[in-house]
Motif scaffolding. Sequence first.
Motif, PDB file in Angstrom:
ATOM      1  N   ALA A  45    -128.327  -0.552  43.385  1.00  0.00           N
ATOM      2  CA  ALA A  45    -128.684  -0.183  42.012  1.00  0.00           C
ATOM      3  C   ALA A  45    -128.883  -1.415  41.129  1.00  0.00           C
ATOM      4  O   ALA A  45    -129.682  -1.391  40.189  1.00  0.00           O
ATOM      5  N   GLY A  46    -128.175  -2.479  41.417  1.00  0.00           N
ATOM      6  CA  GLY A  46    -128.336  -3.714  40.638  1.00  0.00           C
ATOM      7  C   GLY A  46    -129.685  -4.369  40.881  1.00  0.00           C
ATOM      8  O   GLY A  46    -130.260  -5.007  39.978  1.00  0.00           O
ATOM      9  N   VAL A  47    -130.203  -4.226  42.091  1.00  0.00           N
ATOM     10  CA  VAL A  47    -131.534  -4.761  42.405  1.00  0.00           C
ATOM     11  C   VAL A  47    -132.616  -3.913  41.735  1.00  0.00           C
ATOM     12  O   VAL A  47    -133.569  -4.441  41.143  1.00  0.00           O
ATOM     13  N   SER A  48    -132.436  -2.595  41.811  1.00  0.00           N
ATOM     14  CA  SER A  48    -133.347  -1.715  41.065  1.00  0.00           C
ATOM     15  C   SER A  48    -133.334  -2.101  39.589  1.00  0.00           C
ATOM     16  O   SER A  48    -134.385  -2.199  38.940  1.00  0.00           O
ATOM     17  N   SER A  49    -132.131  -2.334  39.055  1.00  0.00           N
ATOM     18  CA  SER A  49    -131.998  -2.736  37.646  1.00  0.00           C
ATOM     19  C   SER A  49    -132.723  -4.044  37.363  1.00  0.00           C
ATOM     20  O   SER A  49    -133.268  -4.226  36.273  1.00  0.00           O
ATOM     21  N   THR A  50    -132.692  -4.941  38.319  1.00  0.00           N
ATOM     22  CA  THR A  50    -133.306  -6.257  38.116  1.00  0.00           C
ATOM     23  C   THR A  50    -134.800  -6.121  37.838  1.00  0.00           C
ATOM     24  O   THR A  50    -135.316  -6.692  36.865  1.00  0.00           O
ATOM     25  N   ILE A  51    -135.498  -5.337  38.663  1.00  0.00           N
ATOM     26  CA  ILE A  51    -136.949  -5.219  38.417  1.00  0.00           C
ATOM     27  C   ILE A  51    -137.246  -4.266  37.264  1.00  0.00           C
ATOM     28  O   ILE A  51    -138.215  -4.444  36.537  1.00  0.00           O
ATOM     29  N   MET A  52    -136.407  -3.267  37.065  1.00  0.00           N
ATOM     30  CA  MET A  52    -136.641  -2.343  35.944  1.00  0.00           C
ATOM     31  C   MET A  52    -136.370  -3.031  34.606  1.00  0.00           C
ATOM     32  O   MET A  52    -137.076  -2.793  33.617  1.00  0.00           O
ATOM     33  N   ASP A  53    -135.338  -3.868  34.543  1.00  0.00           N
ATOM     34  CA  ASP A  53    -135.052  -4.628  33.323  1.00  0.00           C
ATOM     35  C   ASP A  53    -136.195  -5.595  33.035  1.00  0.00           C
ATOM     36  O   ASP A  53    -136.654  -5.714  31.884  1.00  0.00           O
ATOM     37  N   SER A  54    -136.688  -6.283  34.076  1.00  0.00           N
ATOM     38  CA  SER A  54    -137.811  -7.201  33.836  1.00  0.00           C
ATOM     39  C   SER A  54    -139.081  -6.436  33.457  1.00  0.00           C
ATOM     40  O   SER A  54    -139.884  -6.931  32.659  1.00  0.00           O
ATOM     41  N   ALA A  55    -139.251  -5.240  34.005  1.00  0.00           N
ATOM     42  CA  ALA A  55    -140.416  -4.432  33.604  1.00  0.00           C
ATOM     43  C   ALA A  55    -140.319  -4.068  32.117  1.00  0.00           C
ATOM     44  O   ALA A  55    -141.302  -4.175  31.372  1.00  0.00           O
ATOM     45  N   CYS A  56    -139.135  -3.664  31.672  1.00  0.00           N
ATOM     46  CA  CYS A  56    -138.929  -3.400  30.236  1.00  0.00           C
ATOM     47  C   CYS A  56    -139.150  -4.681  29.421  1.00  0.00           C
ATOM     48  O   CYS A  56    -139.836  -4.664  28.390  1.00  0.00           O
ATOM     49  N   GLY A  57    -138.539  -5.753  29.881  1.00  0.00           N
ATOM     50  CA  GLY A  57    -138.578  -7.005  29.125  1.00  0.00           C
ATOM     51  C   GLY A  57    -139.987  -7.546  28.975  1.00  0.00           C
ATOM     52  O   GLY A  57    -140.392  -7.979  27.883  1.00  0.00           O
ATOM     53  N   TYR A  58    -140.781  -7.507  30.048  1.00  0.00           N
ATOM     54  CA  TYR A  58    -142.137  -8.057  29.952  1.00  0.00           C
ATOM     55  C   TYR A  58    -143.094  -7.093  29.257  1.00  0.00           C
ATOM     56  O   TYR A  58    -144.054  -7.540  28.626  1.00  0.00           O
ATOM     57  N   ALA A  59    -142.818  -5.794  29.333  1.00  0.00           N
ATOM     58  CA  ALA A  59    -143.599  -4.853  28.508  1.00  0.00           C
ATOM     59  C   ALA A  59    -143.414  -5.215  27.034  1.00  0.00           C
ATOM     60  O   ALA A  59    -144.387  -5.278  26.267  1.00  0.00           O
ATOM     61  N   ALA A  60    -142.168  -5.488  26.647  1.00  0.00           N
ATOM     62  CA  ALA A  60    -141.892  -5.889  25.258  1.00  0.00           C
ATOM     63  C   ALA A  60    -142.494  -7.271  24.962  1.00  0.00           C
ATOM     64  O   ALA A  60    -143.146  -7.476  23.932  1.00  0.00           O
ATOM     65  N   PHE A  61    -142.284  -8.204  25.876  1.00  0.00           N
ATOM     66  CA  PHE A  61    -142.753  -9.587  25.672  1.00  0.00           C
ATOM     67  C   PHE A  61    -144.269  -9.638  25.498  1.00  0.00           C
ATOM     68  O   PHE A  61    -144.793 -10.478  24.760  1.00  0.00           O
ATOM     69  N   SER A  62    -144.980  -8.722  26.154  1.00  0.00           N
ATOM     70  CA  SER A  62    -146.449  -8.703  26.057  1.00  0.00           C
ATOM     71  C   SER A  62    -146.907  -8.423  24.626  1.00  0.00           C
ATOM     72  O   SER A  62    -148.036  -8.761  24.261  1.00  0.00           O
ATOM     73  N   LEU A  63    -146.020  -7.815  23.827  1.00  0.00           N
ATOM     74  CA  LEU A  63    -146.381  -7.472  22.447  1.00  0.00           C
ATOM     75  C   LEU A  63    -145.836  -8.464  21.420  1.00  0.00           C
ATOM     76  O   LEU A  63    -146.105  -8.330  20.221  1.00  0.00           O
ATOM     77  N   MET A  64    -145.094  -9.444  21.905  1.00  0.00           N
ATOM     78  CA  MET A  64    -144.479 -10.385  20.961  1.00  0.00           C
ATOM     79  C   MET A  64    -145.458 -11.508  20.608  1.00  0.00           C
ATOM     80  O   MET A  64    -146.375 -11.809  21.371  1.00  0.00           O
ATOM     81  N   PRO A  65    -145.245 -12.124  19.446  1.00  0.00           N
ATOM     82  CA  PRO A  65    -146.079 -13.275  19.091  1.00  0.00           C
ATOM     83  C   PRO A  65    -145.830 -14.444  20.051  1.00  0.00           C
ATOM     84  O   PRO A  65    -144.833 -14.466  20.768  1.00  0.00           O
ATOM     85  N   ALA A  66    -146.733 -15.389  20.031  1.00  0.00           N
ATOM     86  CA  ALA A  66    -146.706 -16.481  21.010  1.00  0.00           C
ATOM     87  C   ALA A  66    -145.456 -17.348  20.925  1.00  0.00           C
ATOM     88  O   ALA A  66    -145.068 -17.983  21.901  1.00  0.00           O
ATOM     89  N   ASP A  67    -144.805 -17.388  19.764  1.00  0.00           N
ATOM     90  CA  ASP A  67    -143.641 -18.281  19.617  1.00  0.00           C
ATOM     91  C   ASP A  67    -142.302 -17.586  19.844  1.00  0.00           C
ATOM     92  O   ASP A  67    -141.252 -18.166  19.558  1.00  0.00           O
ATOM     93  N   ALA A  68    -142.310 -16.357  20.362  1.00  0.00           N
ATOM     94  CA  ALA A  68    -141.053 -15.618  20.542  1.00  0.00           C
ATOM     95  C   ALA A  68    -140.529 -15.768  21.965  1.00  0.00           C
ATOM     96  O   ALA A  68    -141.295 -15.887  22.918  1.00  0.00           O
ATOM     97  N   ARG A  69    -139.210 -15.739  22.086  1.00  0.00           N
ATOM     98  CA  ARG A  69    -138.568 -15.566  23.380  1.00  0.00           C
ATOM     99  C   ARG A  69    -138.027 -14.137  23.439  1.00  0.00           C
ATOM    100  O   ARG A  69    -137.826 -13.508  22.409  1.00  0.00           O
ATOM    101  N   VAL A  70    -137.811 -13.642  24.670  1.00  0.00           N
ATOM    102  CA  VAL A  70    -137.329 -12.257  24.805  1.00  0.00           C
ATOM    103  C   VAL A  70    -135.935 -12.265  25.416  1.00  0.00           C
ATOM    104  O   VAL A  70    -135.622 -13.085  26.279  1.00  0.00           O
ATOM    105  N   LEU A  71    -135.094 -11.359  24.937  1.00  0.00           N
ATOM    106  CA  LEU A  71    -133.709 -11.268  25.383  1.00  0.00           C
ATOM    107  C   LEU A  71    -133.363  -9.795  25.523  1.00  0.00           C
ATOM    108  O   LEU A  71    -133.601  -9.013  24.604  1.00  0.00           O
ATOM    109  N   THR A  72    -132.817  -9.405  26.675  1.00  0.00           N
ATOM    110  CA  THR A  72    -132.313  -8.033  26.826  1.00  0.00           C
ATOM    111  C   THR A  72    -130.968  -7.938  26.140  1.00  0.00           C
ATOM    112  O   THR A  72    -130.102  -8.788  26.370  1.00  0.00           O
ATOM    113  N   ILE A  73    -130.768  -6.920  25.313  1.00  0.00           N
ATOM    114  CA  ILE A  73    -129.421  -6.778  24.757  1.00  0.00           C
ATOM    115  C   ILE A  73    -128.649  -5.612  25.376  1.00  0.00           C
ATOM    116  O   ILE A  73    -127.436  -5.645  25.401  1.00  0.00           O
TER     117      ILE A  73
END
Lengths: 148, 148, 148, 148
Positions: A60-88
């Motif tokens: 389940a932790g491995v599933s979480s790893t790719i699912m968290d990155s899928a969420c994170g990069y979906a969000a990151f794709s919408l962020m301005p160029a100078d932002a970093r992304v952090l899962t909370i």
Amino acid sequence: MTNQFEPRDPDFKARVTQSFAAQAIMQTIGAELVEMAPGRVEILLPYDRKLTQQDGFIHAGVSSTIMDSACGYAAFSLMPADARVLTIEFKINLLAPAAGTRFRAVGRVRKSGRSVFVAESELFAESDGNSRLVAIMSGTLMALYAHG
Amino acid sequence: MTNQFEPRDPDFKARVTQSFAAQAIMQTIGAELVEMAPGRVEILLPYDRKLTQQDGFIHAGVSSTIMDSACGYAAFSLMPADARVLTIEFKINLLAPAAGTRFRAVGRVRKSGRSVFVAESELFAESDGNSRLVAIMSGTLMALYAHG
Amino acid sequence: MTNQFEPRDPDFKARVTQSFAAQAIMQTIGAELVEMAPGRVEILLPYDRKLTQQDGFIHAGVSSTIMDSACGYAAFSLMPADARVLTIEFKINLLAPAAGTRFRAVGRVRKSGRSVFVAESELFAESDGNSRLVAIMSGTLMALYAHG
Amino acid sequence: MTNQFEPRDPDFKARVTQSFAAQAIMQTIGAELVEMAPGRVEILLPYDRKLTQQDGFIHAGVSSTIMDSACGYAAFSLMPADARVLTIEFKINLLAPAAGTRFRAVGRVRKSGRSVFVAESELFAESDGNSRLVAIMSGTLMALYAHG
């Protein structure tokens, strides 16, 4: 249910690709970023015995790893160029054992703010041309700006 | 806040140890089961560059991997000898970047039923003798019995 | 496990009391704020038939109402005087039916940042001098500042 | 994304309606069950000042109340006639303040098992003919059988 997002950074694909490539864990587990659109990302992971829990399914932790990155990069794709992304935070519900020859995590943004993003991802187990939903995730991501 | 649980299986330590050893992912990431008591388990993970996200911290999915197993084995330690354990959901809150030389996941049971268990785990980043709480998790685990 | 927090606003008790009094829902359900310390808050709710689900227990949404406010005010107690508090997510695990004569939600902060706070709460069902843990919650709270 | 579920009980509508009517909290807050299909339920709640938090929005716990019941009855609609339904956990992400003249919770099942169900719900704030997504929830429900 359709996501209609305008990317704030026209070069979002290069930015997402570069950040994904910098996630050493993705090489370690063999995951690949395979699709990208504004607010939507897909990550593919082939089955590997070395990623399993005690019954031979993907942990389940491995599933979480790719699912968290899928969420994170979906969000990151919408962020301005100078932002970093952090899962909370994120939560995962495991609907069925992660059994299959490969696994596809599909992340998409549900809320796009200046600082706070909410995304969901679904995990599909693929096998012999079949695809089966095996997990769902919801998570909160923050955009961090150097200038505060 | 203290857990006072009676194990239903006096040999729970052997059972937990054996199941943990069968989780191939634990060898892949270098995690070790270091403490065990009824309803309480500790897992230790040394920092490894290959487990990181884009900023060099341990990926949230890797933190989830050991925290989920800490919850799962805390629950499994209280199950009867003929039960299997299955995670059905968990949620993680990331309090600080997972930066440190090693990481300790401490799982403990909050509810012990026949079928349904609820457990929590905390993740501590250790460095130069200091220990800092960096994540908390709550999860639901099921005991599965062959006879249904 | 002890919370040692310094309030940024010495008048935090007046501020929390006033905000709680402005939550009309608390009067509607009959909940009271009974304890307050930096990063820690207790809310008490007497059983009322009008708050129940189909089996006569307090509805999980009502439990969530006081547990969310316990988390929120625990966080709010640590915020500066000019901040507003906003819940961005929470998760609740229901360990046992909410049966009892009154219910005590105890919220405490686990992470105190400038903008992001993480808090947990526990719900105890009290009856004839006995107290039983019936639910746990973790949540993320944001401090909002008028000046952005 | 479409739910194609076969109800195990042809009389599921009567059963769901009756159980919803037995939730005293629904009358207390003024919520109504307005749509029902196998694995899908809608609940409507008019805005009421007495349900608000300190800023005049509907309290997150009240949103949770109708979203949890939307998940629960979506699951209950698929259960056999002799089952009771119990929420074991849920998580809510609040995307925007719950401001509007009425609120619609739409619950749908994502996994239908014998004992374990997973459902999601979305909350829409409606105002002047507009509808806006303000919260998402995922939850786990159990079917309980008298015969164990």
